[in-house]
Design a protein around this motif. Structure first.
Motif, PDB file in Angstrom:
ATOM      1  N   PRO A   4      53.991  19.689  47.246  1.00  0.00           N
ATOM      2  CA  PRO A   4      54.843  19.239  48.117  1.00  0.00           C
ATOM      3  C   PRO A   4      55.995  18.618  47.987  1.00  0.00           C
ATOM      4  N   GLN A   5      56.136  18.316  46.612  1.00  0.00           N
ATOM      5  CA  GLN A   5      57.386  17.639  46.033  1.00  0.00           C
ATOM      6  C   GLN A   5      58.083  19.009  45.072  1.00  0.00           C
ATOM      7  N   GLY A   6      57.747  20.115  45.401  1.00  0.00           N
ATOM      8  CA  GLY A   6      58.401  21.108  44.616  1.00  0.00           C
ATOM      9  C   GLY A   6      59.900  21.360  44.688  1.00  0.00           C
ATOM     10  N   ARG A  21      70.129  29.849  52.784  1.00  0.00           N
ATOM     11  CA  ARG A  21      70.924  28.833  53.355  1.00  0.00           C
ATOM     12  C   ARG A  21      70.374  27.615  53.565  1.00  0.00           C
ATOM     13  N   SER A  22      69.032  27.632  54.116  1.00  0.00           N
ATOM     14  CA  SER A  22      68.341  26.483  54.318  1.00  0.00           C
ATOM     15  C   SER A  22      67.989  25.652  52.957  1.00  0.00           C
ATOM     16  N   CYS A  23      67.717  26.533  52.000  1.00  0.00           N
ATOM     17  CA  CYS A  23      67.286  25.940  50.749  1.00  0.00           C
ATOM     18  C   CYS A  23      68.550  25.174  50.288  1.00  0.00           C
ATOM     19  N   ASP A  24      69.882  25.634  50.420  1.00  0.00           N
ATOM     20  CA  ASP A  24      71.228  25.143  49.790  1.00  0.00           C
ATOM     21  C   ASP A  24      71.491  23.870  50.395  1.00  0.00           C
ATOM     22  N   LYS A  25      71.093  23.774  51.754  1.00  0.00           N
ATOM     23  CA  LYS A  25      71.436  22.716  52.533  1.00  0.00           C
ATOM     24  C   LYS A  25      70.489  21.644  52.069  1.00  0.00           C
ATOM     25  N   GLU A 126      66.242  27.836  63.150  1.00  0.00           N
ATOM     26  CA  GLU A 126      65.660  26.736  63.433  1.00  0.00           C
ATOM     27  C   GLU A 126      64.143  26.214  62.857  1.00  0.00           C
ATOM     28  N   MET A 127      63.465  27.560  63.131  1.00  0.00           N
ATOM     29  CA  MET A 127      62.038  27.528  62.418  1.00  0.00           C
ATOM     30  C   MET A 127      62.320  27.605  60.927  1.00  0.00           C
ATOM     31  N   THR A 128      63.138  28.532  60.450  1.00  0.00           N
ATOM     32  CA  THR A 128      63.349  28.585  58.916  1.00  0.00           C
ATOM     33  C   THR A 128      63.529  27.141  58.411  1.00  0.00           C
ATOM     34  N   LEU A 131      60.793  24.466  58.758  1.00  0.00           N
ATOM     35  CA  LEU A 131      59.601  24.620  57.942  1.00  0.00           C
ATOM     36  C   LEU A 131      59.620  24.022  56.753  1.00  0.00           C
ATOM     37  N   VAL A 132      60.958  24.350  55.999  1.00  0.00           N
ATOM     38  CA  VAL A 132      61.498  23.898  55.043  1.00  0.00           C
ATOM     39  C   VAL A 132      61.426  22.373  54.722  1.00  0.00           C
ATOM     40  N   LYS A 133      62.073  21.851  55.837  1.00  0.00           N
ATOM     41  CA  LYS A 133      62.047  20.388  55.995  1.00  0.00           C
ATOM     42  C   LYS A 133      60.559  19.762  56.026  1.00  0.00           C
TER      43      LYS A 133
END
Length: 137
Positions: A4-6, A21-25, A126-128, A131-133
């Protein structure tokens, strides 16, 4: 979800690297795997490339070995893996989408950084990110 804290994410079929893009944000390290070494796109009259970190056919891959290889590539521990994203080609980002009539497409492939062309593509984005959030909580 592995930790969870990866601190990093493995995208097994990265293509245009929408997850990156989501990971970078969100400040998460990213490793993309794909059969293609890069995806070429045209933006503002210039060609840009999304380069694949690990190139190869993932059919029958040893997932544990792939995670270790990806972790070594970015100097992280496999234990810090947040997410393995192993989605099949999607409607929104798949190059096969370009075969559709323009009015049926989800993306403008001349510039993949442009906003989605329809509601379905917006929901995928938004789903991607959502999910990351959730995984970061």
């Amino acid at each position: 979800r592995s930790a969870p804290q990866g601190t990093w994410c493995l995208d097994m079929y990265s293509g245009t690297q929408s997850l990156k893009r989501s990971c970078d944000k969100l400040g998460i390290l990213y490793v993309g795997c794909d059969i293609l070494p890069h995806v070429k796109t045209l933006r503002n009259g210039k060609y840009h490339y999304a380069y694949t970190d690990i190139v190869g056919d993932l059919n029958g891959v040893d997932l544990k070995a792939l995670i270790k290889r990806a972790a070594d590539l970015i100097g992280e521990s496999p234990r810090n893996l947040l997410l393995v994203w192993a989605s099949p080609p999607c409607d929104t980002f798949s190059c096969a989408n370009a075969l559709c009539r323009p009015e049926k497409r989800c993306r403008d492939f001349s510039d993949p950084t442009r906003p989605p062309l329809n509601e379905r593509a917006r929901r995928d984005d938004e789903m991607t990110e959502g999910l990351v959030k959730q995984l970061l909580r």
